[in-house]
Design a protein around this motif. Structure first.
Motif, short mmCIF file in Angstrom:
data_model
loop_
_atom_site.label_atom_id
_atom_site.label_comp_id
_atom_site.label_asym_id
_atom_site.label_seq_id
_atom_site.Cartn_x
_atom_site.Cartn_y
_atom_site.Cartn_z
N PRO A 135 -33.79 10.55 -11.16
CA PRO A 135 -34.81 10.10 -12.09
C PRO A 135 -35.24 8.54 -12.13
O PRO A 135 -36.15 8.13 -12.02
CB PRO A 135 -34.64 10.60 -13.63
CG PRO A 135 -33.22 11.79 -13.37
CD PRO A 135 -32.52 11.15 -11.95
N HIS A 136 -34.24 7.89 -11.92
CA HIS A 136 -34.60 6.45 -11.94
C HIS A 136 -35.18 6.12 -10.67
O HIS A 136 -36.02 5.20 -10.56
CB HIS A 136 -33.15 5.61 -12.02
CG HIS A 136 -32.48 6.06 -13.29
ND1 HIS A 136 -32.86 5.25 -14.53
CD2 HIS A 136 -31.36 6.72 -13.55
CE1 HIS A 136 -31.96 5.85 -15.53
NE2 HIS A 136 -31.01 6.61 -14.92
N THR A 137 -34.58 6.77 -9.40
CA THR A 137 -35.22 6.43 -8.11
C THR A 137 -36.81 6.69 -8.45
O THR A 137 -37.61 5.88 -7.70
CB THR A 137 -34.43 7.43 -7.03
OG1 THR A 137 -33.19 7.16 -7.15
CG2 THR A 137 -35.18 6.92 -5.96
N LEU A 138 -36.99 7.90 -8.75
CA LEU A 138 -38.58 8.15 -8.95
C LEU A 138 -39.31 7.35 -9.66
O LEU A 138 -40.39 7.04 -9.44
CB LEU A 138 -38.66 9.76 -9.26
CG LEU A 138 -37.94 10.77 -8.56
CD1 LEU A 138 -38.03 12.23 -9.42
CD2 LEU A 138 -38.69 11.10 -7.13
N GLU A 139 -38.66 6.88 -10.88
CA GLU A 139 -39.46 5.95 -11.65
C GLU A 139 -39.62 4.62 -11.22
O GLU A 139 -40.75 4.00 -11.00
CB GLU A 139 -38.40 5.59 -13.06
CG GLU A 139 -39.06 4.79 -13.91
CD GLU A 139 -38.39 4.51 -15.14
OE1 GLU A 139 -38.40 3.41 -15.81
OE2 GLU A 139 -37.29 5.20 -15.47
N GLU A 140 -38.62 3.95 -10.35
CA GLU A 140 -38.85 2.89 -9.49
C GLU A 140 -39.80 2.94 -8.49
O GLU A 140 -40.74 2.00 -8.31
CB GLU A 140 -37.47 2.47 -8.80
CG GLU A 140 -36.31 2.16 -9.65
CD GLU A 140 -36.67 1.16 -10.84
OE1 GLU A 140 -37.80 0.27 -10.68
OE2 GLU A 140 -35.69 0.99 -11.77
N ALA A 141 -39.85 4.29 -7.84
CA ALA A 141 -41.25 4.59 -6.75
C ALA A 141 -42.41 4.08 -7.35
O ALA A 141 -43.42 3.52 -6.86
CB ALA A 141 -40.83 5.80 -6.14
N LEU A 185 -36.34 -0.67 -6.20
CA LEU A 185 -36.17 0.40 -5.16
C LEU A 185 -35.03 0.28 -4.24
O LEU A 185 -34.37 1.37 -4.08
CB LEU A 185 -37.64 0.74 -4.72
CG LEU A 185 -37.64 2.01 -3.98
CD1 LEU A 185 -37.60 3.08 -4.69
CD2 LEU A 185 -38.96 2.07 -3.35
N LEU A 186 -34.71 -0.67 -3.67
CA LEU A 186 -33.96 -1.03 -2.67
C LEU A 186 -32.50 -0.84 -3.33
O LEU A 186 -31.70 -0.41 -2.89
CB LEU A 186 -33.97 -2.41 -2.09
CG LEU A 186 -32.82 -3.05 -1.17
CD1 LEU A 186 -32.66 -1.98 -0.03
CD2 LEU A 186 -33.00 -4.64 -0.88
N PHE A 187 -32.43 -1.51 -4.57
CA PHE A 187 -30.98 -1.22 -5.23
C PHE A 187 -30.82 0.22 -5.51
O PHE A 187 -29.53 0.72 -5.51
CB PHE A 187 -31.26 -1.91 -6.67
CG PHE A 187 -29.91 -1.70 -7.49
CD1 PHE A 187 -28.74 -2.34 -6.98
CD2 PHE A 187 -30.12 -0.70 -8.53
CE1 PHE A 187 -27.41 -2.15 -7.88
CE2 PHE A 187 -28.91 -0.60 -9.28
CZ PHE A 187 -27.73 -1.26 -8.95
N GLN A 188 -31.91 1.09 -5.47
CA GLN A 188 -31.35 2.48 -5.65
C GLN A 188 -30.75 3.13 -4.30
O GLN A 188 -29.95 3.94 -4.40
CB GLN A 188 -33.03 3.51 -6.14
CG GLN A 188 -33.33 2.94 -7.29
CD GLN A 188 -32.62 3.43 -8.31
OE1 GLN A 188 -31.93 4.59 -8.44
NE2 GLN A 188 -32.26 2.46 -9.30
N VAL A 189 -31.39 2.48 -3.32
CA VAL A 189 -30.93 2.93 -2.00
C VAL A 189 -29.37 2.57 -1.78
O VAL A 189 -28.53 3.19 -1.49
CB VAL A 189 -31.95 2.56 -0.56
CG1 VAL A 189 -31.14 2.65 0.54
CG2 VAL A 189 -33.19 2.94 -0.86
N VAL A 190 -29.35 1.16 -2.21
CA VAL A 190 -27.87 0.87 -1.94
C VAL A 190 -27.02 1.49 -3.12
O VAL A 190 -25.61 1.68 -2.72
CB VAL A 190 -28.06 -0.79 -2.74
CG1 VAL A 190 -26.51 -1.50 -2.83
CG2 VAL A 190 -28.55 -1.73 -1.64
N PHE A 191 -27.50 2.08 -4.19
CA PHE A 191 -26.45 2.66 -5.04
C PHE A 191 -26.32 3.92 -4.41
O PHE A 191 -25.14 4.27 -4.53
CB PHE A 191 -27.49 3.11 -6.52
CG PHE A 191 -26.66 3.14 -7.74
CD1 PHE A 191 -25.34 3.85 -7.69
CD2 PHE A 191 -27.13 2.96 -8.89
CE1 PHE A 191 -24.74 3.99 -8.94
CE2 PHE A 191 -26.52 2.83 -10.10
CZ PHE A 191 -25.21 3.57 -10.04
N TYR A 192 -27.01 4.67 -3.95
CA TYR A 192 -26.75 5.87 -2.83
C TYR A 192 -25.75 5.73 -2.06
O TYR A 192 -24.73 6.54 -1.63
CB TYR A 192 -28.01 6.57 -2.44
CG TYR A 192 -29.03 7.16 -3.53
CD1 TYR A 192 -28.65 8.31 -4.24
CD2 TYR A 192 -30.26 6.64 -3.80
CE1 TYR A 192 -29.40 8.85 -5.15
CE2 TYR A 192 -31.00 7.30 -4.51
CZ TYR A 192 -30.81 8.44 -5.10
OH TYR A 192 -31.61 9.05 -6.17
#
Length: 270
Positions: free
Chosen positions: A34-40, A62-69
């Motif tokens: 959900p956080h990834t979608l919100e950031e997008a 959004l990049l941080f979300q990729v780093v998180f995954y």
């Protein structure tokens, strides 16, 4: 240390079992979706507003979300940031043989056809078991419904399932609207039938937008922005009369909306 290396180190520290952040340590692949979608969507909003500082910040989020995954994947022994970057690099090279290979493309249309053909080959290779590959494979369920509808219909169109002319889609749109009107006129009204016919009408609207080269998601976003702008104008008009929105009635609200619409279009409503 590069900025990306520092970001990866920060993420690893946040997930450290002993010294990390309790919230970050508690997350998994599913919980951060959900956080990834919100950031997008926040990236899209910054672009809509042409706010470049906000674009930088939101793209960073959004990049941080990729780093998180990537960090969660590394901990699971599945993949890391390097593997993600390598996979997308290999994909881009594979899908652009006219740039990185010896294939020649002279138009954007032919390049697009090559891109889609390569993607179709990749989908066929990923097909497992005895299930036959479908032209509709790999259209994500999590996409916004309008975007997913457009993608599904585009896939179907590539194999010939498509109306030849936009006018035929408009005829279909009228047909679906008539069926919705009939469903609304049923006595007693069947909510499930109304729901189904409304879906068919929306599907036809998306089909028409695709036929005429309009992205339905973007068109609706723009329509939402226009409605919000004009409704706020309506609110200002009513407020200037000292009245409450709830007390003036629909006719007065509609008149104020038309006045706000005229102002929005640069027309003097007087």
């Amino acid at each position: 240390m590069t900025a990306v290396e520092e970001l990866l180190a920060v993420m690893a520290r946040l997930r450290d079992p002993e010294r990390g952040c309790p919230w970050d340590r508690a997350q998994d692949f599913r919980s951060i979706v959900p956080h990834t979608l919100e950031e997008a969507y926040e990236v899209a909003d910054a672009i809509e507003r042409d706010d470049h500082p906000a674009m930088r910040d939101e793209l960073g989020d959004l990049l941080f979300q990729v780093v998180f995954y990537a960090q969660i994947g590394r901990e699971a022994g599945s993949f890391d940031f390097e593997a993600i970057a390598r996979a997308v690099t290999d994909k881009l090279i594979r899908r652009h043989p006219h740039v990185f290979g010896d294939r020649e493309e002279t138009t954007a249309g032919s390049q697009r056809a090559t891109w889609e053909a390569i993607k179709a080959e990749e989908r066929a290779e990923r097909a497992s078991g005895d299930a036959a590959p479908s032209a509709l494979d790999d259209v994500p369920l999590a996409l916004p419904a309008l975007t997913r509808s457009r993608k599904l219909q585009s896939r179907a169109a590539r194999v010939g399932f498509d109306w030849p002319e936009p006018g035929q889609v408009i005829d279909k749109l009228r047909e679906e609207l008539g069926e919705l009107e009939e469903a609304l006129g049923d006595s007693p009204r069947d909510p499930a039938h109304v729901h189904e016919e409304m879906g068919d009408l929306l599907l036809a609207c998306v089909n028409l937008s695709r036929q005429i080269g309009v992205d339905p998601e973007q068109a609706l976003r723009d329509g939402n922005a226009k409605f919000e702008r004009r409704f706020r104008g309506l609110e200002a008009i009513i407020a200037n009369t000292g009245q409450d929105l709830e007390s003036v009635g629909f006719d007065r609200l509609e008149a104020a909306y038309q006045q706000a619409k005229a102002r929005d279009q640069g027309i003097d409503p007087t």
